[in-house]
Write an enzyme that holds these catalytic residues in place. Structure first.
Site, short mmCIF file in Angstrom:
data_model
loop_
_atom_site.label_atom_id
_atom_site.label_comp_id
_atom_site.label_asym_id
_atom_site.label_seq_id
_atom_site.Cartn_x
_atom_site.Cartn_y
_atom_site.Cartn_z
N GLU A 1 -7.99 -2.05 -11.16
CA GLU A 1 -8.27 -2.48 -12.50
C GLU A 1 -7.57 -3.78 -12.78
O GLU A 1 -7.02 -3.79 -13.69
CB GLU A 1 -7.93 -1.52 -13.35
N GLU B 1 -13.30 5.65 -10.91
CA GLU B 1 -12.83 6.66 -12.23
C GLU B 1 -13.79 6.77 -13.04
O GLU B 1 -14.59 5.59 -13.46
CB GLU B 1 -11.66 5.58 -12.86
O1 AHR Z 1 -7.01 7.60 -14.97
C1 AHR Z 1 -6.14 7.11 -15.85
C2 AHR Z 1 -6.15 5.56 -16.11
O2 AHR Z 1 -7.29 5.05 -16.39
C3 AHR Z 1 -5.71 5.04 -14.62
O3 AHR Z 1 -4.38 4.78 -14.21
C4 AHR Z 1 -6.36 3.45 -14.72
O4 AHR Z 1 -6.60 3.01 -13.51
C5 AHR Z 1 -7.20 3.69 -15.87
O5 AHR Z 1 -7.25 2.74 -16.86
#
Ligand code: AHR
Length: 514
Positions: free
Chosen positions: A173, A292
């Site tokens: 990210e 994610e």
């Molecule tokens: O999954 C929780 C968080 O969400 C992770 O650390 C990050 O990559 C995202 O913003």
């Protein structure tokens, strides 16, 4: 009762599901590692400190791949802190989650855990506070057989054979200002390109994912991908994307529609990647790493709250308790991933245990399945094979979905949402799996599926996940309140299947081929 019809043809496929589509995620965050997968002294812990009750649930869930060690955590992580004799490892402040990181679990323990769980590791390197040099050293430590300082250090630490990690994320990210050493797209693109080159020079067999946008709602979405890929296109295999669905507005119909924005997001990222290819007259097609995805909104925290809480070790943060309606939105996301099997080749449910997770544990106590456990387990168990095109006739509704990012409130119109969302997979071992989400909160759907070209199908397993109370949850004291039950009304006549789907229900029908 609503009616819907679906036409499938055995020869009309979207693509084959990659085994890496069924991944999950373990971050050094809250109780995901400590008190989750790893708890020395727990009654079920093995000699390495791995909780066997958690391992059993992980095997039942069925992830194939686990991303590690972050997430936001990785952008401040010195991987060297997590290897070597545990008593000599430094304790550090983790600025991602305002916690104290004891470093008693690190890369080698993770590799052992992956072996115990029978999953493939997907490692992320720190391109926040570190860069290409630390990244290439980590690849050498993990993958080089021996005879160099880093590979011999691994051997001296007790892991003689290389870990042979094949899949790597180039940071996490990096478009987000919340990230340690967040970068502009051009700055990240340059760092990622150089890291990628060196990592692959160390081990040419690895595959690499560049960071795309951390959400479709990011103001830089689109421009970010374009710039990052201008730098990295020739050096990477995947571009990543992340999505967390929410129901902040308590508008369940829109929440269930929101998974459709994942379909749009995927289509848009494919278009962006292919546009970069077109500008280069390149036939190369980047694949997508949806590394994610989940439902997450109740336990989001701002930095000010975290600071007030001091620097605890493995605090119980982001412990989202999932409801029945969350499982439905989540099931919609599973269908979106399956239906893009041609380009989404990696996906990771974020996360695995305790932290926005399908599996919950009590430290020192038991472990249980959250509501979202079931659609994932079904997708992993029944979703391996050729995903088929589905031609769906279903009534639709209009919704608007609130998806804030930072201080910006954003509302996205989602028109023409079909009440029925479906994916169909011609399974590798034979047979046909149908994943069906009824998004009507009040009415049943009588669905008729014509499966052309499938000979001699018979109804095998049929499962339904629903509850009269959409806010119902599974808890330590009531771990079995939400669980799949047999779907009653399924009839098969030749190539025509008829089923009645309860309002607000997730359903899986497996047809076996004889
Ligand atoms: O999954 C929780 C968080 O969400 C992770 O650390 C990050 O990559 C995202 O913003």
């Amino acid at each position: 009762m609503r009616k819907a019809s679906v036409l499938i043809d055995c020869d009309f496929a979207i693509g084959h599901t990659d085994p890496r589509l069924f991944g999950a995620f373990v971050e050094h965050l809250g109780r995901c590692v400590y008190g989750g997968i790893y708890e020395p002294g727990h009654p079920t812990a093995d000699e390495k400190g791995f909780r066997k009750d958690v391992l059993a649930l992980v095997k039942e869930l069925g992830p194939t791949l686990i991303r590690y060690p972050g997430g936001n955590f990785v952008s401040g992580y010195n991987w060297e802190d997590g290897v070597g004799p545990p008593t000599t490892r430094p304790v550090r402040l983790d600025l991602a989650w305002f916690s104290t990181e004891p470093n008693s679990f690190g890369t080698n323990e993770f590799m052992d855990w992956c072996r115990a769980a029978a999953v493939e590791p997907m490692m992320a390197v720190n391109l926040g506070t570190r860069g290409g040099d630390a990244a290439r050293n980590l690849v050498e430590y993990c993958n080089h057989p021996g005879g160099t300082a880093w590979s011999d250090l691994r051997r001296a630490h007790g892991w003689d054979k290389p870990h042979d990690v094949k899949l790597w994320c180039l940071g996490n990210e990096m478009d987000g200002p919340w990230q340690m050493e967040h970068k502009s797209a051009a700055a990240y693109g340059a760092v990622a390109r150089e890291a990628a080159k060196m990592m692959r020079w160390v081990d040419p067999t690895i595959a690499l994912a560049a960071c795309g946008s951390s959400g479709r709602n990011m103001p830089t979405f689109g421009q970010w991908e374009d710039t990052v890929l201008e730098h990295t296109f020739d050096h990477v295999d995947y571009i990543s994307l992340h999505t967390y669905l929410n129901n902040y507005k308590q508008d369940t119909a829109s929440f269930l529609a929101s998974a459709d924005l994942m379909d749009s997001f995927i289509d848009e990222v494919v278009a962006l990647a292919d546009a970069v290819a077109a500008k280069r007259r390149s036939g190369k097609r980047l694949m997508l790493s949806f590394d994610e995805w989940n439902v997450w909104y109740r336990t989001r925290r701002n930095r000010a709250d975290r600071v007030k809480e001091g620097w605890p070790v493995a605090p119980p943060i982001l412990e989202e308790i999932y409801t029945m309606e969350d499982a439905l939105a989540f099931g919609g996301a599973c269908i979106s991933l399956l239906n893009h099997a041609d380009r989404v080749k990696v996906a990771c449910l974020a996360q695995l245990v305790n932290v926005i997770a399908p599996i919950m544990t009590e430290t020192g106590g038991g472990a249980w399945r959250q509501t979202i456990f079931f659609p994932f387990a079904h997708m992993s168990r029944f979703g391996r094979g050729r995903v088929l095109r589905t031609q769906v006739e279903s009534e639709t509704y209009d919704s608007s979905y609130y998806d804030p990012r930072g201080t910006q409130d954003q509302v996205f119109a989602i028109p023409n949402v079909p009440y029925l969302k479906i994916a169909a997979v011609a399974q590798d071992g034979g047979g046909l799996s149908l994943f069906l989400l009824n998004r009507d909160l009040k009415q049943e759907i009588e669905v008729s599926v014509t499966a052309r070209g499938f000979a001699l199908l018979s109804v095998g397993e049929r499962l339904e996940l629903r509850h009269d109370d959409l806010k119902a949850t599974n808890t330590r004291n009531a771990p079995g309140r939400i669980k799949p039950a047999p779907l009653q009304s399924v009839a098969l006549d030749g190539e025509r299947l008829q089923a009645t789907l309860k309002p607000a229900s997730w359903n899986v029908i497996h047809l076996t081929a004889s």
